[in-house]
Design a protein around this motif. Sequence first.
Motif, PDB file in Angstrom:
ATOM      1  N   GLN A  41       0.843  -1.180   0.000  1.00  0.00           N
ATOM      2  CA  GLN A  41       0.000   0.000   0.000  1.00  0.00           C
ATOM      3  C   GLN A  41       0.886   1.239   0.000  1.00  0.00           C
ATOM      4  OE1 GLN A  41      -2.854   0.020   3.118  1.00  0.00           O
ATOM      5  NE2 GLN A  41      -3.493  -2.061   2.786  1.00  0.00           N
ATOM      6  N   GLU A  42       0.832   1.953  -1.093  1.00  0.00           N
ATOM      7  CA  GLU A  42       1.598   3.186  -1.167  1.00  0.00           C
ATOM      8  C   GLU A  42       0.743   4.305  -0.577  1.00  0.00           C
ATOM      9  OE1 GLU A  42       2.686   3.792  -5.149  1.00  0.00           O
ATOM     10  OE2 GLU A  42       3.761   1.901  -5.335  1.00  0.00           O
ATOM     11  N   ASN A  43       0.965   4.581   0.683  1.00  0.00           N
ATOM     12  CA  ASN A  43       0.166   5.583   1.370  1.00  0.00           C
ATOM     13  C   ASN A  43       0.614   6.969   0.918  1.00  0.00           C
ATOM     14  OD1 ASN A  43      -1.315   3.687   2.838  1.00  0.00           O
ATOM     15  ND2 ASN A  43       0.337   3.485   4.313  1.00  0.00           N
ATOM     16  N   THR A  44      -0.006   7.454  -0.112  1.00  0.00           N
ATOM     17  CA  THR A  44       0.337   8.772  -0.597  1.00  0.00           C
ATOM     18  C   THR A  44      -0.196   9.817   0.376  1.00  0.00           C
ATOM     19  OG1 THR A  44       0.137   7.913  -2.825  1.00  0.00           O
ATOM     20  CG2 THR A  44       0.158  10.313  -2.572  1.00  0.00           C
ATOM     21  N   PRO A  45       0.627  10.723   0.814  1.00  0.00           N
ATOM     22  CA  PRO A  45       0.137  11.722   1.755  1.00  0.00           C
ATOM     23  C   PRO A  45      -0.892  12.629   1.116  1.00  0.00           C
ATOM     24  CG  PRO A  45       2.339  12.267   0.972  1.00  0.00           C
ATOM     25  CD  PRO A  45       2.018  10.893   0.478  1.00  0.00           C
ATOM     26  N   GLU A  46      -1.724  13.225   1.968  1.00  0.00           N
ATOM     27  CA  GLU A  46      -2.736  14.132   1.472  1.00  0.00           C
ATOM     28  C   GLU A  46      -2.089  15.332   0.819  1.00  0.00           C
ATOM     29  OE1 GLU A  46      -5.989  13.253   5.002  1.00  0.00           O
ATOM     30  OE2 GLU A  46      -5.641  15.266   4.265  1.00  0.00           O
ATOM     31  N   ASP A  47      -2.809  15.909  -0.130  1.00  0.00           N
ATOM     32  CA  ASP A  47      -2.269  17.062  -0.825  1.00  0.00           C
ATOM     33  C   ASP A  47      -2.063  18.220   0.135  1.00  0.00           C
ATOM     34  OD1 ASP A  47      -3.099  19.709  -2.622  1.00  0.00           O
ATOM     35  OD2 ASP A  47      -1.698  18.324  -3.567  1.00  0.00           O
ATOM     36  N   ASP A  48      -2.962  18.340   1.110  1.00  0.00           N
ATOM     37  CA  ASP A  48      -2.810  19.423   2.060  1.00  0.00           C
ATOM     38  C   ASP A  48      -1.504  19.307   2.843  1.00  0.00           C
ATOM     39  OD1 ASP A  48      -5.212  20.084   1.108  1.00  0.00           O
ATOM     40  OD2 ASP A  48      -6.371  19.501   2.871  1.00  0.00           O
ATOM     41  N   GLU A  49      -1.091  18.093   3.144  1.00  0.00           N
ATOM     42  CA  GLU A  49       0.134  17.913   3.900  1.00  0.00           C
ATOM     43  C   GLU A  49       1.364  18.265   3.075  1.00  0.00           C
ATOM     44  OE1 GLU A  49       0.167  13.936   5.207  1.00  0.00           O
ATOM     45  OE2 GLU A  49      -1.660  14.077   6.376  1.00  0.00           O
ATOM     46  N   GLY A  50       1.275  18.092   1.763  1.00  0.00           N
ATOM     47  CA  GLY A  50       2.453  18.294   0.942  1.00  0.00           C
ATOM     48  C   GLY A  50       2.545  19.649   0.282  1.00  0.00           C
ATOM     49  N   SER A  51       1.447  20.393   0.148  1.00  0.00           N
ATOM     50  CA  SER A  51       1.500  21.628  -0.626  1.00  0.00           C
ATOM     51  C   SER A  51       1.003  22.855   0.121  1.00  0.00           C
ATOM     52  CB  SER A  51       0.690  21.466  -1.912  1.00  0.00           C
ATOM     53  OG  SER A  51      -0.654  21.184  -1.605  1.00  0.00           O
ATOM     54  N   ILE A  52       0.502  22.719   1.327  1.00  0.00           N
ATOM     55  CA  ILE A  52       0.090  23.885   2.105  1.00  0.00           C
ATOM     56  C   ILE A  52       1.284  24.400   2.891  1.00  0.00           C
ATOM     57  CG2 ILE A  52      -1.254  24.583   4.123  1.00  0.00           C
ATOM     58  CD1 ILE A  52      -3.598  23.189   3.060  1.00  0.00           C
ATOM     59  N   VAL A  53       1.510  25.701   2.827  1.00  0.00           N
ATOM     60  CA  VAL A  53       2.618  26.345   3.527  1.00  0.00           C
ATOM     61  C   VAL A  53       2.091  26.841   4.869  1.00  0.00           C
ATOM     62  CG1 VAL A  53       4.335  28.175   3.431  1.00  0.00           C
ATOM     63  CG2 VAL A  53       3.658  26.996   1.340  1.00  0.00           C
ATOM     64  N   THR A  54       2.699  26.377   5.928  1.00  0.00           N
ATOM     65  CA  THR A  54       2.245  26.756   7.277  1.00  0.00           C
ATOM     66  C   THR A  54       2.906  28.027   7.787  1.00  0.00           C
ATOM     67  OG1 THR A  54       3.932  25.297   8.224  1.00  0.00           O
ATOM     68  CG2 THR A  54       1.736  24.365   7.864  1.00  0.00           C
ATOM     69  N   GLU A  55       4.109  28.327   7.303  1.00  0.00           N
ATOM     70  CA  GLU A  55       4.830  29.506   7.789  1.00  0.00           C
ATOM     71  C   GLU A  55       5.536  30.163   6.617  1.00  0.00           C
ATOM     72  OE1 GLU A  55       8.300  30.702  11.054  1.00  0.00           O
ATOM     73  OE2 GLU A  55       7.622  28.626  10.809  1.00  0.00           O
ATOM     74  N   LEU A  56       5.277  31.465   6.424  1.00  0.00           N
ATOM     75  CA  LEU A  56       5.906  32.201   5.337  1.00  0.00           C
ATOM     76  C   LEU A  56       7.319  32.596   5.717  1.00  0.00           C
ATOM     77  CD1 LEU A  56       2.966  34.534   4.233  1.00  0.00           C
ATOM     78  CD2 LEU A  56       3.639  32.337   3.279  1.00  0.00           C
ATOM     79  N   LYS A  57       8.217  32.534   4.738  1.00  0.00           N
ATOM     80  CA  LYS A  57       9.608  32.897   4.959  1.00  0.00           C
ATOM     81  C   LYS A  57       9.846  34.319   4.476  1.00  0.00           C
ATOM     82  CE  LYS A  57      11.280  28.152   4.473  1.00  0.00           C
ATOM     83  NZ  LYS A  57      12.207  27.240   3.742  1.00  0.00           N
ATOM     84  N   LYS A  58      10.970  34.841   4.887  1.00  0.00           N
ATOM     85  CA  LYS A  58      11.325  36.197   4.510  1.00  0.00           C
ATOM     86  C   LYS A  58      11.572  36.267   3.015  1.00  0.00           C
ATOM     87  CE  LYS A  58      14.520  39.943   5.629  1.00  0.00           C
ATOM     88  NZ  LYS A  58      15.714  40.341   6.417  1.00  0.00           N
ATOM     89  N   GLY A  59      10.970  37.270   2.381  1.00  0.00           N
ATOM     90  CA  GLY A  59      11.095  37.413   0.945  1.00  0.00           C
ATOM     91  C   GLY A  59      10.058  36.639   0.167  1.00  0.00           C
ATOM     92  N   HIS A  60       9.300  35.754   0.831  1.00  0.00           N
ATOM     93  CA  HIS A  60       8.262  34.960   0.177  1.00  0.00           C
ATOM     94  C   HIS A  60       6.959  35.094   0.974  1.00  0.00           C
ATOM     95  CE1 HIS A  60      11.110  32.996  -2.579  1.00  0.00           C
ATOM     96  NE2 HIS A  60      11.925  32.989  -1.543  1.00  0.00           N
ATOM     97  N   ASN A  61       6.562  36.338   1.226  1.00  0.00           N
ATOM     98  CA  ASN A  61       5.360  36.588   2.022  1.00  0.00           C
ATOM     99  C   ASN A  61       4.236  37.193   1.206  1.00  0.00           C
ATOM    100  OD1 ASN A  61       6.614  38.993   1.556  1.00  0.00           O
ATOM    101  ND2 ASN A  61       6.803  39.618   3.706  1.00  0.00           N
ATOM    102  N   SER A  62       4.296  37.061  -0.122  1.00  0.00           N
ATOM    103  CA  SER A  62       3.220  37.540  -0.985  1.00  0.00           C
ATOM    104  C   SER A  62       2.965  36.496  -2.063  1.00  0.00           C
ATOM    105  CB  SER A  62       3.578  38.885  -1.622  1.00  0.00           C
ATOM    106  OG  SER A  62       4.706  38.746  -2.469  1.00  0.00           O
ATOM    107  N   CYS A  63       1.770  36.562  -2.638  1.00  0.00           N
ATOM    108  CA  CYS A  63       1.397  35.603  -3.673  1.00  0.00           C
ATOM    109  C   CYS A  63       2.259  35.818  -4.912  1.00  0.00           C
ATOM    110  CB  CYS A  63      -0.087  35.749  -4.010  1.00  0.00           C
ATOM    111  SG  CYS A  63      -0.651  34.670  -5.350  1.00  0.00           S
ATOM    112  N   GLY A  64       2.745  34.733  -5.491  1.00  0.00           N
ATOM    113  CA  GLY A  64       3.587  34.845  -6.666  1.00  0.00           C
ATOM    114  C   GLY A  64       2.834  35.228  -7.918  1.00  0.00           C
ATOM    115  N   ALA A  65       1.491  35.255  -7.881  1.00  0.00           N
ATOM    116  CA  ALA A  65       0.709  35.600  -9.064  1.00  0.00           C
ATOM    117  C   ALA A  65       0.046  36.958  -8.923  1.00  0.00           C
ATOM    118  CB  ALA A  65      -0.342  34.526  -9.334  1.00  0.00           C
TER     119      ALA A  65
END
Length: 928
Positions: free
Chosen positions: A495-519
């Motif tokens: 069983q390849e337990n693929t993690p949920e998309d939320d676990e892999g692509s949601i950012v919990t903490e913004l870093k310096k210089g990356h605190n605005s939407c790229g679009a």
Amino acid sequence: MPTPEPFTITLKNGEEVKVNDHVYCSPSWGVRDGTPYSIARIMEFLPALGTPTFDKDGNRSEPITRVRLAWYYRPSDVSDRTVADCRLLLAAIYSEVCELSQLRSKCFVHHRDRISDLAGWKKRPDRFYFTRLFDPWLRKDFEVIPATTVRNVPAHIREVLISRYEYIVAEREVVPDLTDDLRLCETCKKWCPPAESLQCDRCKHFFHMECVTPPMLSKPSRGYGWTCAPCSRAHDEEVEGHERLRHHTPVAPKPKSNAPAARGRGRPRKDRVLAEKEENVEIKHFKMWPFRYFGLYTFAEDTLDPDDLIFPRAATRVGPKYQAVVPAAPGTADRPAGVEERGGDSTIEVLSLVNEMSPEEVEKQKLTLTRNEILRSSVDWLTEVTFRLTEAWLNKRDFATVSMRSPLRLRKWMKNETRYTDKEWTQNEIAAFEDAIQMHGAELRAVREEVGSRTMPEVVRFYGLWKNSKLKEENIRIRAARASGRAEAVDVAMQENTPEDDEGSIVTELKKGHNSCGACRTRESATWWKAPKGLPTNVLCDHCGLSWRKYADLNVRPIRDEPIVTKTKPGEKREGTPLNGGPTTKRAKTVSSQSTPPPAVTLLRCVACQCSGPVGKVLRCKQCQFRVHAGACGAIPDPATKDSWVCDLCQNEQSLEASLIPDCLLCPRMRRDPKKKLIYPPPDSYLRACKPTEGQAWVHVLCSVFIPEITYSDAARLRLVEGISAIPQYRWQNNCTLCDREDGAVIQCSECPAEYHVSCAWKQGHKFGFEMQQAKSSRREPHPTVEFKGTTGVMVPSVICKGHFGHKRQLYDLCDMSDSGETALQLYCKTYKQAQVSETHGLLRKARRLDKILEANGDASSSTSFDDSLPGAGPDPQCYRCRTEFSPFFHEVPVQGGAKAWLCHKCHAETRSAAYQQHPAMIGIGAA
């Protein structure tokens, strides 16, 4: 009898889906590398691999862990042209089995003709539509029309099409013929297939090509018309009678369109009830597919067969257009002397005459030739046994003389012997083959490029054997499960337990210089998502993140520069400016970006990590075909010249900036046969990655990274290796536990006292990587800490013997990449391997290292008593053989009478090499 409720599955977001529902499907963010969701239709739910779908009682096997999906393509997946409509899809007759955990949420996909209000449909979320079908094998688009619009076919065929399928797939030029009224031959009153019929240009009637007189062998060329015999006769009479009356030519009716009637201008109507009915409309499916191909290369009667293939087809490649036209063989009189006529006993080879032999003797001899049960069922082996038994029977030899020890055979039409079966595939070749199959599927040409060491026929034959072996394993598991009377237990490892998309692509903490939407550049969002590469920042807001994942659409707002405002006097005012005098700037237009990469991307396998990547991340040398990640060899390629990249060794053959001898200074000297012109180091090994030293010699990248005393003048490119003379004495003097040689610098295993050369450890398959250790507080110079994949600490290079299976060290591979695209090797070298080039010059750093060595040798010589009668026994060491006083290191050797002398490092290496080669030369004083 009430209809049973369909089988449903509840997704992670709480939605229930059933067969023929459309869903978003995607693995974790790291696996899909930032690409949008895929859209597919559920064909069936499946249990774990090896478990039958239904048990012997007819009940569905549980638990359900897999699902078969029919894919849809986005237009940007198959073409580089930009499509403005992000809701438009391409259907496909292509399916795959995926893990159930990869399903994200539910969506709706319908044909354009099933949607009455397209504008309102596209305004609703998770709604898509399609009008065409893309075939991934033919690489061609086809039109998709409802089956009810097909009228130009016989009645019984039309009934079968409508009862089985909802849509018909055909070429664009065939659609008007299919949707026209039924065409009957004017002569025989039977149906006229478009490919076998003609239409008169005057009366517009249809005729079979064989029903006209004389019969037509082919249709007229493009640009020419055809008239039937009555019309042609009438035209001739008009011309002969000089009739000037204008002949009335019936006007062909306009071709009927399948698109809905044009709507009037204005706002589209919003009928919610109608929209819900369109979403829940029932679509007919036959053998899990709602459409089939019915185009140029289809025989209408074949559609009645339920087992007929539904895939699109192409023109046959049989005929003079594709085959060579061979002239007739010359006669007997024209035959040259000495050339035998074909077909005689001397020009043919008998392959089998088993039918004339005794079956008992043949079976008995087959059992005596081998005891391997697998080999006895091999097709290649049985074919060769049949051939050799036939040869012995024709020559009247005993069957006991037949042997299968030699795999070679000589055929009459070949000059040299060839193998009757392929060589055994190595484990590395099988692993590369399986990885390529998982990546490219049945595209065996791409698989052959990934394997590299096998020809195309060998890959094709092995693919058949490998596929049969997998089917055998699955059938064995299914039979075992059915024999036990219960479903096979689900293997946890399978069983390849693929993690949920939320676990892999949601950012919990913004870093310096990356605190605005790229679009959209917003700084406020309830949820932040990881952004694809190529944007100013690596995060997206909630709206842009969902728009990219679901619709592959981003409205990227470009970075604009503030306009320069010229100062004016208080009394001056330019005409047309606002009263407040403030500068006015128009908002920059948004640019639609749909940069979804197409699925057919050329992938290359890195020889360092054995993983594949796209061109640019993995580079391939244009000259020697060496393939490696750019971050693992210190290369910073230009995207415009990534296809013409050349490795350092091949580039040096043209520039001659360093030595032409590519031997590593940190490894034992390799003995090579000068007669064999082989590429060294071989391009199929990571040891091909070499860098020049400050003395114009060469060292392996692997050796320079894992020996701690080595530094680089440019750590980003791993160039100009420094510090070889600073390597301590024990690394040069200790023997390697793998090759038992002393000429080279050794390192120690992180788990045991074993010492070996870096190249020897790599060849033996030892584990190389980088470990993150906690920074220890010390009064000495503190070690700099780094952050890699969410872990912060001191990065330490580690080498572990392949026999240590239970170690608890967590190592990052050489080519493991961070979120910024930087490999672990790059990060380690930039942080810990960069020489202080800003403070000192290269020559000054080299002089300081030599001063430390001379000081250490001077202290040792002052504390030792020397015999002044021996050369080199003074306060300054001197080599006893070559009389030099300059060497990175002097080796002490005993002489007669208990005195001591010195050998430079070069002479010491030569004497050691001579000893290993068992030459008569002596070591030390006797060699002078």
